[in-house]
Design a protein around this motif. Sequence first.
Motif, PDB file in Angstrom:
ATOM      1  N   ASP A 134      -0.475  44.564  71.765  1.00 31.83           N
ATOM      2  CA  ASP A 134      -0.616  45.883  71.170  1.00 31.83           C
ATOM      3  C   ASP A 134      -0.917  45.434  69.651  1.00 31.83           C
ATOM      4  N   VAL A 135      -0.226  44.681  68.996  1.00 29.21           N
ATOM      5  CA  VAL A 135      -0.338  44.055  67.550  1.00 29.21           C
ATOM      6  C   VAL A 135      -1.568  43.391  67.382  1.00 29.21           C
ATOM      7  N   ILE A 136      -1.924  42.561  68.434  1.00 26.16           N
ATOM      8  CA  ILE A 136      -3.359  41.759  68.209  1.00 26.16           C
ATOM      9  C   ILE A 136      -4.377  42.857  68.248  1.00 26.16           C
ATOM     10  N   TRP A 137      -4.370  43.720  69.610  1.00 32.46           N
ATOM     11  CA  TRP A 137      -5.461  44.514  69.405  1.00 32.46           C
ATOM     12  C   TRP A 137      -5.729  45.599  68.285  1.00 32.46           C
ATOM     13  N   GLN A 175       6.188  34.941  69.529  1.00 29.71           N
ATOM     14  CA  GLN A 175       5.165  35.697  70.426  1.00 29.71           C
ATOM     15  C   GLN A 175       4.550  36.831  69.699  1.00 29.71           C
ATOM     16  N   VAL A 176       3.401  37.166  69.641  1.00 30.64           N
ATOM     17  CA  VAL A 176       2.965  38.271  69.227  1.00 30.64           C
ATOM     18  C   VAL A 176       2.584  39.605  70.264  1.00 30.64           C
TER      19      VAL A 176
END
Length: 119
Positions: free
Chosen positions: A9-12, A5-6
Amino acid sequence: MASTQVCADVIWSVVKKSNSFRVKRDTLDLSREPVNVTNLHAYKYSGFVQKSLSVTATGSKLSAVLPGKKTAPKDAFHSVGVSNNVAKGNKTVNAIAWKVAGRPDLRNAALARVTKLHK
């Protein structure tokens, strides 16, 4: 093998500068995401980074749009009908924001949008 799972905050941080939903006009930074209640390009309202909801009007019918549980394109969004009566429509959107979407912080924005669409 465990699934990974990512963090949101990293995705954004990866997609905030450039994604297909982002629209820059003059000084505004807007978003065309289907599940963005304010249409602002911001982490708080982003539907593909975290759970969110939106209220849309199709003709004379109102509906609350939520992200689906599956990743298939036809199941990507779930739509819930909203009454054309202002009081009943607000009650439905309030319940969806609190219980279904799990985002009480978006309740005021969703209620403002459904009230505006009723007019």
